[in-house]
Design a protein around this motif. Structure first.
Motif, mmCIF file in Angstrom:
data_model
loop_
_atom_site.group_PDB
_atom_site.id
_atom_site.type_symbol
_atom_site.label_atom_id
_atom_site.label_comp_id
_atom_site.label_asym_id
_atom_site.label_seq_id
_atom_site.Cartn_x
_atom_site.Cartn_y
_atom_site.Cartn_z
ATOM 1 N N TYR A 1 24.827 13.736 -3.407
ATOM 2 C CA TYR A 1 25.714 13.257 -2.710
ATOM 3 C C TYR A 1 25.523 11.807 -2.845
ATOM 4 C CZ TYR A 1 26.040 18.060 -0.932
ATOM 5 O OH TYR A 1 26.206 19.317 -0.831
ATOM 6 N N PRO A 2 26.409 11.023 -2.094
ATOM 7 C CA PRO A 2 26.163 9.490 -2.077
ATOM 8 C C PRO A 2 24.667 9.191 -1.487
ATOM 9 C CG PRO A 2 28.429 10.142 -1.630
ATOM 10 C CD PRO A 2 27.625 11.321 -1.676
ATOM 11 N N LEU A 3 24.041 8.517 -1.770
ATOM 12 C CA LEU A 3 22.698 8.123 -1.330
ATOM 13 C C LEU A 3 22.828 7.182 -0.048
ATOM 14 C CD1 LEU A 3 20.041 7.548 -4.097
ATOM 15 C CD2 LEU A 3 20.514 9.695 -3.003
ATOM 16 N N THR A 4 24.017 6.803 0.019
ATOM 17 C CA THR A 4 24.280 5.572 1.443
ATOM 18 C C THR A 4 24.431 6.541 2.531
ATOM 19 O OG1 THR A 4 26.718 5.725 0.541
ATOM 20 C CG2 THR A 4 25.462 3.863 -0.379
ATOM 21 N N LEU B 1 33.687 10.489 2.719
ATOM 22 C CA LEU B 1 32.272 10.619 3.168
ATOM 23 C C LEU B 1 31.358 9.278 2.938
ATOM 24 C CD1 LEU B 1 29.980 12.613 4.024
ATOM 25 C CD2 LEU B 1 29.313 13.130 1.735
ATOM 26 N N ASN B 2 31.405 8.577 3.908
ATOM 27 C CA ASN B 2 31.026 7.187 3.944
ATOM 28 C C ASN B 2 31.607 6.244 2.861
ATOM 29 O OD1 ASN B 2 29.234 5.303 5.146
ATOM 30 N ND2 ASN B 2 27.549 5.610 3.582
ATOM 31 N N GLY B 3 32.825 6.613 2.873
ATOM 32 C CA GLY B 3 33.756 5.677 1.959
ATOM 33 C C GLY B 3 33.761 6.250 0.513
ATOM 34 N N TRP B 4 33.320 7.469 0.304
ATOM 35 C CA TRP B 4 33.219 8.251 -0.776
ATOM 36 C C TRP B 4 34.453 9.428 -0.829
ATOM 37 C CZ3 TRP B 4 30.575 7.061 -5.657
ATOM 38 C CH2 TRP B 4 29.377 5.994 -5.331
ATOM 39 N N SER B 5 35.402 9.412 -1.760
ATOM 40 C CA SER B 5 36.361 10.458 -1.837
ATOM 41 C C SER B 5 35.784 11.729 -2.353
ATOM 42 C CB SER B 5 37.541 9.967 -2.490
ATOM 43 O OG SER B 5 37.096 9.951 -3.886
ATOM 44 N N PHE B 6 36.472 12.737 -2.271
ATOM 45 C CA PHE B 6 36.230 13.840 -2.840
ATOM 46 C C PHE B 6 35.792 13.935 -4.325
ATOM 47 C CE2 PHE B 6 37.418 18.030 -4.946
ATOM 48 C CZ PHE B 6 36.625 18.727 -4.523
ATOM 49 N N TYR B 7 36.825 13.515 -5.069
ATOM 50 C CA TYR B 7 36.688 13.433 -6.794
ATOM 51 C C TYR B 7 35.539 12.358 -7.024
ATOM 52 C CZ TYR B 7 40.973 16.264 -6.667
ATOM 53 O OH TYR B 7 41.598 17.458 -6.760
ATOM 54 N N GLU B 8 35.082 11.349 -6.064
ATOM 55 C CA GLU B 8 33.974 10.715 -6.306
ATOM 56 C C GLU B 8 32.816 11.371 -6.431
ATOM 57 O OE1 GLU B 8 35.981 6.354 -5.363
ATOM 58 O OE2 GLU B 8 34.727 7.319 -3.813
ATOM 59 N N VAL B 9 32.557 12.220 -5.112
ATOM 60 C CA VAL B 9 31.542 12.974 -5.065
ATOM 61 C C VAL B 9 31.369 14.219 -6.234
ATOM 62 C CG1 VAL B 9 30.412 14.848 -3.530
ATOM 63 C CG2 VAL B 9 31.380 12.663 -2.523
ATOM 64 N N LEU B 10 32.549 14.464 -6.430
ATOM 65 C CA LEU B 10 32.776 15.708 -7.694
ATOM 66 C C LEU B 10 31.950 14.875 -8.985
ATOM 67 C CD1 LEU B 10 33.661 18.653 -7.473
ATOM 68 C CD2 LEU B 10 35.833 17.774 -8.722
ATOM 69 N N PHE B 11 32.497 13.661 -9.087
ATOM 70 C CA PHE B 11 31.806 12.906 -10.304
ATOM 71 C C PHE B 11 30.755 12.861 -10.294
ATOM 72 C CE2 PHE B 11 31.418 8.902 -12.505
ATOM 73 C CZ PHE B 11 31.857 9.382 -13.912
ATOM 74 N N ILE B 12 29.847 12.820 -9.187
ATOM 75 C CA ILE B 12 28.320 12.681 -8.771
ATOM 76 C C ILE B 12 27.795 14.160 -9.301
ATOM 77 C CG2 ILE B 12 26.402 12.262 -7.470
ATOM 78 C CD1 ILE B 12 28.201 10.574 -5.776
ATOM 79 N N TYR B 13 28.339 15.178 -8.765
ATOM 80 C CA TYR B 13 27.981 16.436 -9.155
ATOM 81 C C TYR B 13 28.053 16.754 -10.499
ATOM 82 C CZ TYR B 13 27.307 19.274 -4.594
ATOM 83 O OH TYR B 13 26.834 19.814 -3.812
ATOM 84 N N GLY B 14 29.328 16.251 -11.025
ATOM 85 C CA GLY B 14 29.207 16.569 -12.452
ATOM 86 C C GLY B 14 28.190 15.810 -13.337
ATOM 87 N N ILE B 15 27.890 14.738 -13.087
ATOM 88 C CA ILE B 15 26.643 14.274 -13.808
ATOM 89 C C ILE B 15 25.488 14.981 -13.349
ATOM 90 C CG2 ILE B 15 25.362 12.030 -13.892
ATOM 91 C CD1 ILE B 15 27.830 10.289 -13.736
ATOM 92 N N ALA B 16 25.288 15.258 -12.124
ATOM 93 C CA ALA B 16 24.047 16.052 -12.045
ATOM 94 C C ALA B 16 23.817 17.232 -12.659
ATOM 95 C CB ALA B 16 23.867 16.177 -10.383
ATOM 96 N N SER B 17 24.938 18.035 -12.721
ATOM 97 C CA SER B 17 24.878 19.476 -13.398
ATOM 98 C C SER B 17 24.827 19.275 -14.779
ATOM 99 C CB SER B 17 26.280 20.078 -13.054
ATOM 100 O OG SER B 17 26.337 20.468 -11.488
#
Length: 263
Positions: free
Chosen positions: A193-196, A54-70
């Motif tokens: 999600y990645p703000l980019t 997703l615009n250069g971000w992999s699934f597990y990188e997005v999952l990492f963002i989700y984890g910090i948010a949660s």
């Protein structure tokens, strides 16, 4: 400070005893939040089954963002959830008056008056997402990075609290600002999600106006080398402190403007 910590310990223990009296209700609340969070993650997984990034971000990188948010949001959810109720539960019916005649800070009393069991479910799913993402990312973990991650999660929670407190304070003038608080809180979903992937205007809104970007995307960017936002990410603790200061200052303004419903 030590007095308030001891007092909060008593409040927290009392709230836990109440929750344990209704264990099934406690477990249902925790499980429901886990299910809701899992559904959101499942949707993201379905999307990534169709695309590689997703615009250069992999699934597990997005999952990492989700984890910090949660995980960050769980701090707000467990310990500060009563901020949602200031207007309709305390100000509208005059219940807030009793906080003003007690020898403790009114804001502390509002916060300590409730522990939200659903937040434990959010904490659990956040930790699961973080551990799952970390196990698939090529991040070299050191003691310094682990401590940085903890600071980022605590800062994320502080930003959630600050934004909620700021808009909940509007109840001193509006009687009940819950609709505004709910509307603003929904904006936090963008930060998962990645703000980019968003426009410049949305990035600016989530960075400098309602700083939800510092609850997930920027903290995660500190550990993702290709993010391009590592320097901005290091501002997360500063933004958290400044946001809390502004929210508390605004709370003070609201408190001075408060008039009882019987006045």
């Amino acid at each position: 400070m030590m007095r308030y910590l001891r007092l909060y310990g008593h409040f927290f223990t009392a709230q836990l005893k109440v929750m344990m009296e209704y264990r099934l209700d406690f477990l249902v609340g925790v499980f429901s939040v886990v299910l809701i969070q899992f559904t959101s993650v499942f949707f993201v997984k379905v999307v990534f089954d169709q695309i590689q990034s997703l615009n250069g971000w992999s699934f597990y990188e997005v999952l990492f963002i989700y984890g910090i948010a949660s995980t960050g949001r769980s701090i707000h959810h467990i310990f500060f959830d009563n901020l949602w109720t200031i207007g309709w539960q305390y100000i509208r019916n005059g219940e807030f008056d009793r906080f003003l005649i007690r020898p403790v800070n009114p804001l502390f009393h509002v916060i300590a008056n409730r522990v939200q069991q659903d937040g434990f479910g959010q904490l659990a799913i956040g930790l699961i997402l973080l551990l799952t993402a970390i196990s698939h990312l090529s991040i070299v973990w050191t003691v310094g990075k682990v401590l940085l991650l903890i600071v980022m999660i605590l800062s994320s929670g502080a930003v959630f609290v600050a934004v909620n407190l700021f808009f909940a304070t509007l109840s001193f003038w509006m009687v009940d600002s819950l609709p505004i608080v709910v509307g603003v809180f929904q904006v936090a979903e963008f930060a998962r999600y990645p703000l980019t992937i968003f426009s410049k205007e949305i990035r600016g809104l989530l960075t400098w106006v309602i700083p939800y970007g510092f609850t997930a995307f920027y903290p995660a960017s500190a550990f993702i080398e290709h993010s391009g936002y590592q320097s901005v990410a290091l501002l997360t603790p500063v933004v958290a402190v400044v946001s809390c200061w502004i929210a508390y200052w605004f709370w003070g303004k609201g408190l001075r403007a408060y008039t009882s419903t019987g006045s």
